[in-house]
Design an enzyme around this catalytic site. Sequence first.
Site, mmCIF file in Angstrom:
data_model
loop_
_atom_site.group_PDB
_atom_site.id
_atom_site.type_symbol
_atom_site.label_atom_id
_atom_site.label_comp_id
_atom_site.label_asym_id
_atom_site.label_seq_id
_atom_site.Cartn_x
_atom_site.Cartn_y
_atom_site.Cartn_z
ATOM 1 N N SER A 1 17.161 97.611 77.168
ATOM 2 C CA SER A 1 17.412 96.671 76.069
ATOM 3 C C SER A 1 17.523 95.269 76.646
ATOM 4 O O SER A 1 18.070 95.084 77.743
ATOM 5 C CB SER A 1 18.715 97.015 75.353
ATOM 6 N N TYR B 1 27.184 99.209 75.744
ATOM 7 C CA TYR B 1 25.756 99.513 75.552
ATOM 8 C C TYR B 1 24.908 98.828 76.630
ATOM 9 O O TYR B 1 24.045 99.461 77.252
ATOM 10 C CB TYR B 1 25.345 99.060 74.159
HETATM 11 N N1 NAP Z 1 16.357 98.997 67.762
HETATM 12 C C1 NAP Z 1 16.655 98.034 68.618
HETATM 13 O O1 NAP Z 1 16.943 96.890 68.255
HETATM 14 C C2 NAP Z 1 16.637 98.324 70.098
HETATM 15 C C3 NAP Z 1 16.724 97.237 70.974
HETATM 16 C C4 NAP Z 1 16.710 97.483 72.338
HETATM 17 C C5 NAP Z 1 16.602 98.770 72.812
HETATM 18 N N2 NAP Z 1 16.530 99.811 71.956
HETATM 19 C C6 NAP Z 1 16.436 101.165 72.531
HETATM 20 O O2 NAP Z 1 15.255 101.786 72.042
HETATM 21 C C7 NAP Z 1 15.462 103.199 71.956
HETATM 22 C C8 NAP Z 1 15.116 103.671 70.556
HETATM 23 O O3 NAP Z 1 15.983 103.028 69.634
HETATM 24 P P1 NAP Z 1 15.745 103.136 68.055
HETATM 25 O O4 NAP Z 1 16.126 101.825 67.495
HETATM 26 O O5 NAP Z 1 14.401 103.696 67.794
HETATM 27 O O6 NAP Z 1 16.885 104.226 67.666
HETATM 28 P P2 NAP Z 1 17.018 105.146 66.369
HETATM 29 O O7 NAP Z 1 16.155 104.647 65.265
HETATM 30 O O8 NAP Z 1 18.497 105.278 66.147
HETATM 31 O O9 NAP Z 1 16.436 106.551 66.865
HETATM 32 C C9 NAP Z 1 17.119 107.240 67.886
HETATM 33 C C10 NAP Z 1 16.320 108.451 68.306
HETATM 34 O O10 NAP Z 1 16.970 109.027 69.451
HETATM 35 C C11 NAP Z 1 17.263 110.405 69.180
HETATM 36 N N3 NAP Z 1 18.495 110.768 69.878
HETATM 37 C C12 NAP Z 1 19.716 110.190 69.787
HETATM 38 N N4 NAP Z 1 20.598 110.806 70.583
HETATM 39 C C13 NAP Z 1 19.919 111.811 71.197
HETATM 40 C C14 NAP Z 1 20.275 112.830 72.131
HETATM 41 N N5 NAP Z 1 21.516 112.950 72.613
HETATM 42 N N6 NAP Z 1 19.311 113.688 72.532
HETATM 43 C C15 NAP Z 1 18.052 113.596 72.056
HETATM 44 N N7 NAP Z 1 17.641 112.664 71.187
HETATM 45 C C16 NAP Z 1 18.580 111.789 70.752
HETATM 46 C C17 NAP Z 1 17.353 110.521 67.665
HETATM 47 O O11 NAP Z 1 17.120 111.863 67.259
HETATM 48 P P3 NAP Z 1 17.912 112.467 65.941
HETATM 49 O O12 NAP Z 1 17.365 111.707 64.748
HETATM 50 O O13 NAP Z 1 17.540 113.911 65.928
HETATM 51 O O14 NAP Z 1 19.364 112.212 66.166
HETATM 52 C C18 NAP Z 1 16.250 109.548 67.247
HETATM 53 O O15 NAP Z 1 14.980 110.175 67.338
HETATM 54 C C19 NAP Z 1 16.923 103.442 72.340
HETATM 55 O O16 NAP Z 1 16.979 103.814 73.703
HETATM 56 C C20 NAP Z 1 17.567 102.097 72.126
HETATM 57 O O17 NAP Z 1 18.715 101.923 72.922
HETATM 58 C C21 NAP Z 1 16.535 99.618 70.594
#
Ligand code: NAP
Length: 249
Positions: free
Chosen positions: A144, A157
């Site tokens: 991130s 985080y």
């Molecule tokens: N969105 C942002 O602004 C942002 C910015 C920087 C970095 N990121 C990073 O990008 C990545 C994706 O984020 P996102 O925004 O797409 O998140 P999201 O929409 O909340 O989706 C999270 C995904 O991770 C899965 N997950 C959560 N905990 C898990 C576990 N213990 N084991 C296996 N799967 C798990 C969830 O599956 P279920 O639905 O089955 O729970 C879901 O598919 C993350 O690593 C996040 O930290 C996001």
Amino acid sequence: MTTQPLTDRRVAIVTGGSRGIGRQIARQLATDGFTVVVGYAGNKDAADEAVHAIEAAGGAAIAARADVADETEVAALFDLAEATYGGVDAVVHSAGRMSLSPIADLDLDELDALYRTNIRGTFVVDQQAARRLRPGGALVNLSSSVVGLAFPGYGAYAASKGAVEAVTLILARELRGRDVTVNAVAPGPTATELFLDGKDEETVARLAAQPPLERLGTPEDIAGVVSFLVGPAGRWVNGQVLRTNGGIV
Ligand SMILES: NC(=O)c1ccc[n+]([C@@H]2O[C@H](COP(=O)([O-])OP(=O)(O)OC[C@H]3O[C@@H](n4cnc5c(N)ncnc54)[C@H](OP(=O)(O)O)[C@@H]3O)[C@@H](O)[C@H]2O)c1
């Protein structure tokens, strides 16, 4: 969309492929010609939807449940990929969670839960990727941009993602001689549930205004960069963290 037989296609595992950024990455890699294993933790309906969207667009995918912090479940997910499709060529580790709190008020049980998914989960997934990726393969971890932006409230985080970056850089060097690249993509604020949950409109608008491009990132923005890293054009990029955030500083 590729017309190659399934057995000739490259194979990608996308953890967190059921929702948000991971879902779009899974979709993009399927469009690129990968067969995709869509990883999820508990929301089977979302994972099935992700698979159906890929199939409807002419791609091939299966959903597989595994808590990324559980080494037995993750090993079984890789076993499934190998048994079904013959091997693994790309691993994109997008599963993650976020919780926000000033450090002074941080609930340490919540810290442990966050670290279990984001740090232990990265070690577990990356370990399997290191053991199993075929030559020519690529591993991409999701970090991130808050590691550098140091926003107040993001202490736990950001620290967990700092660990993800350290693992990425060291694993890239440990895999010398394997013809496997290891990189991290570090998005800025990106419009998914993880980012939007619990934020009021004003906070979202303030964060969206920060990059010079003056908008939130989209899952498509991030998926395009991952597609580059795991594809032939990204082969000479290794051991890097790509801050993918519209120029926010
Ligand atoms: N969105 C942002 O602004 C942002 C910015 C920087 C970095 N990121 C990073 O990008 C990545 C994706 O984020 P996102 O925004 O797409 O998140 P999201 O929409 O909340 O989706 C999270 C995904 O991770 C899965 N997950 C959560 N905990 C898990 C576990 N213990 N084991 C296996 N799967 C798990 C969830 O599956 P279920 O639905 O089955 O729970 C879901 O598919 C993350 O690593 C996040 O930290 C996001």
